[in-house]
Design an enzyme around this catalytic site. Structure first.
Site, PDB file in Angstrom:
ATOM      1  N   LEU A   1       0.869  -1.172   0.000  1.00 58.37           N
ATOM      2  CA  LEU A   1       0.000   0.000   0.000  1.00 58.37           C
ATOM      3  C   LEU A   1       0.908   1.225   0.000  1.00 58.37           C
ATOM      4  O   LEU A   1       1.990   1.194   0.612  1.00 58.37           O
ATOM      5  CB  LEU A   1      -0.904   0.030   1.244  1.00 58.37           C
ATOM      6  CG  LEU A   1      -1.967  -1.065   1.366  1.00 58.37           C
ATOM      7  CD1 LEU A   1      -2.711  -0.926   2.701  1.00 58.37           C
ATOM      8  CD2 LEU A   1      -2.962  -1.013   0.212  1.00 58.37           C
ATOM      9  N   ASP A   2       0.491   2.286  -0.657  1.00 57.30           N
ATOM     10  CA  ASP A   2       1.278   3.512  -0.645  1.00 57.30           C
ATOM     11  C   ASP A   2       1.440   4.022   0.785  1.00 57.30           C
ATOM     12  O   ASP A   2       0.612   3.725   1.660  1.00 57.30           O
ATOM     13  CB  ASP A   2       0.592   4.594  -1.489  1.00 57.30           C
ATOM     14  CG  ASP A   2       0.471   4.205  -2.952  1.00 57.30           C
ATOM     15  OD1 ASP A   2       1.248   3.347  -3.406  1.00 57.30           O
ATOM     16  OD2 ASP A   2      -0.411   4.763  -3.632  1.00 57.30           O
ATOM     17  N   LYS A   3       2.469   4.812   1.000  1.00 55.02           N
ATOM     18  CA  LYS A   3       2.777   5.336   2.334  1.00 55.02           C
ATOM     19  C   LYS A   3       1.549   5.925   3.027  1.00 55.02           C
ATOM     20  O   LYS A   3       1.296   5.663   4.204  1.00 55.02           O
ATOM     21  CB  LYS A   3       3.873   6.398   2.224  1.00 55.02           C
ATOM     22  CG  LYS A   3       4.202   7.094   3.538  1.00 55.02           C
ATOM     23  CD  LYS A   3       5.239   8.180   3.333  1.00 55.02           C
ATOM     24  CE  LYS A   3       5.504   8.935   4.629  1.00 55.02           C
ATOM     25  NZ  LYS A   3       6.484  10.039   4.435  1.00 55.02           N
TER      26      LYS A   3
END
Length: 319
Positions: free
Chosen positions: A137-139
């Site tokens: 998942l993106d940051k």
């Protein structure tokens, strides 16, 4: 997970003429063919106690045996990072990732990542590729991620992701009012000019399919449910921006914040304070690597996402 893997199987007579690596892949289904080939090359996987090559043909009746000492897959530093664990057993761990947590060490983020926290929580995970992380998942995206705790479960999860049987559903809040749901089927690749970004590309892109449907419409925004069929980097963010509905808070693909005309001070404050993409991985479903049963997990939207939704609802109801 044990530090040693021991395997033993007799080669069926029906495998006569089959390559060693192919036979091993059929007999030891919990491991990838590339890993088995590595073990054969290193002399960890033997035929009747002898070292053979991957391409060597078998006659049937041989005994394949392996006694492999697992080694760390990377030079990672364990760190005591708090993890919101939704589920854990001997094979997998499901984590509800908060905003701001980078998943995997990379340039500029060598420490303080989910991976560092994982190998502190489960020291043996350092001996699995990417410490068992099979998707990211993106940051600043929140929500559910599954991590493998054994090589066998890692192989199973990778295969499920490749065959698109893992169910991943997100909630998002997009700018603009959508008329209805739909599917975006546009190939993606690196942005031709800005290499840190992804983009819809005409040539050389990888297949990317995103399904979305409307949950609720607001005066100038739409709360949507998004389901991924493929899992490209930044896929939802890129696809939604490409069709003209970038996510709230996504400065990379949506540009600078544009406050709606006539917005109340409260809504302006909430929008200015929401400094990440409005994206939450709220549902995850997969076939358990050992039990072969389908399991599904749900994670409620985080507080900042809920506050944003409430502010949008209030603004719409007061118009």
């Amino acid at each position: 997970m044990s530090d040693t893997i021991k395997l033993e199987e007799s080669v069926p007579l029906s495998f006569r003429g089959m390559r060693l690596d192919q036979a091993a892949s059929d007999l030891f289904k919990g491991f990838s063919r590339s890993r088995l080939q590595l073990w054969i090359k290193k002399g960890d996987l033997l035929v009747d106690g002898n070292i053979r090559r991957s391409k060597d043909k078998l006659i049937g009746g041989e005994l394949l045996s392996a006694n492999v000492m697992l080694e760390p897959e990377g030079e990672w530093k364990p760190e005591a990072i708090s993890l919101d664990i939704v589920f854990e057993d001997e094979d997998i761990i499901v984590i509800n990732k908060p905003a701001g947590l980078v998943v995997h060490p990379a340039a500029g983020n060598y420490t303080g990542t989910l991976l560092n926290g994982l190998i502190h929580h489960i020291s043996t995970n350092e001996k699995i590729p990417r410490a068992g992380i099979v998707h990211r998942l993106d940051k600043d995206t929140t929500g559910l991620m599954v991590v493998a705790k054994t090589l066998e479960s890692h192989h199973s999860l990778i295969k499920q992701l490749q065959s698109r049987t893992v169910s991943r559903e997100y909630q998002a809040i997009a700018q603009g009012i959508m008329t209805g749901g739909g599917t975006v089927k546009k190939p993606m690749g690196r942005h031709p000019q800005i290499r840190t970004k992804m983009a819809v590309v005409g040539h050389g892109g990888k297949e990317a399919i995103t399904h979305y449907r409307v949950i609720e419409k607001f005066s100038q925004y739409t709360h949507i449910r998004v389901k991924l069929e493929t899992g490209r980097t930044h896929q939802i963010r890129v696809h939604m921006a490409d069709i003209g509905y970038p996510l709230i808070g996504d400065s990379v693909y949506g540009g600078r914040l544009k406050l709606p005309k006539g917005a109340t001070l409260k809504l302006q404050t909430v929008l200015r304070g929401f400094r990440r993409q409005a994206l939450h991985a709220g549902r995850l479903g997969l076939i358990h690597p050992t039990s072969n049963q389908y399991i599904e997990w749900h994670a409620p939207a985080p507080k900042d996402f809920v506050i944003l939704l409430e502010a949008l609802k209030t603004e719409t109801n007061n118009e």
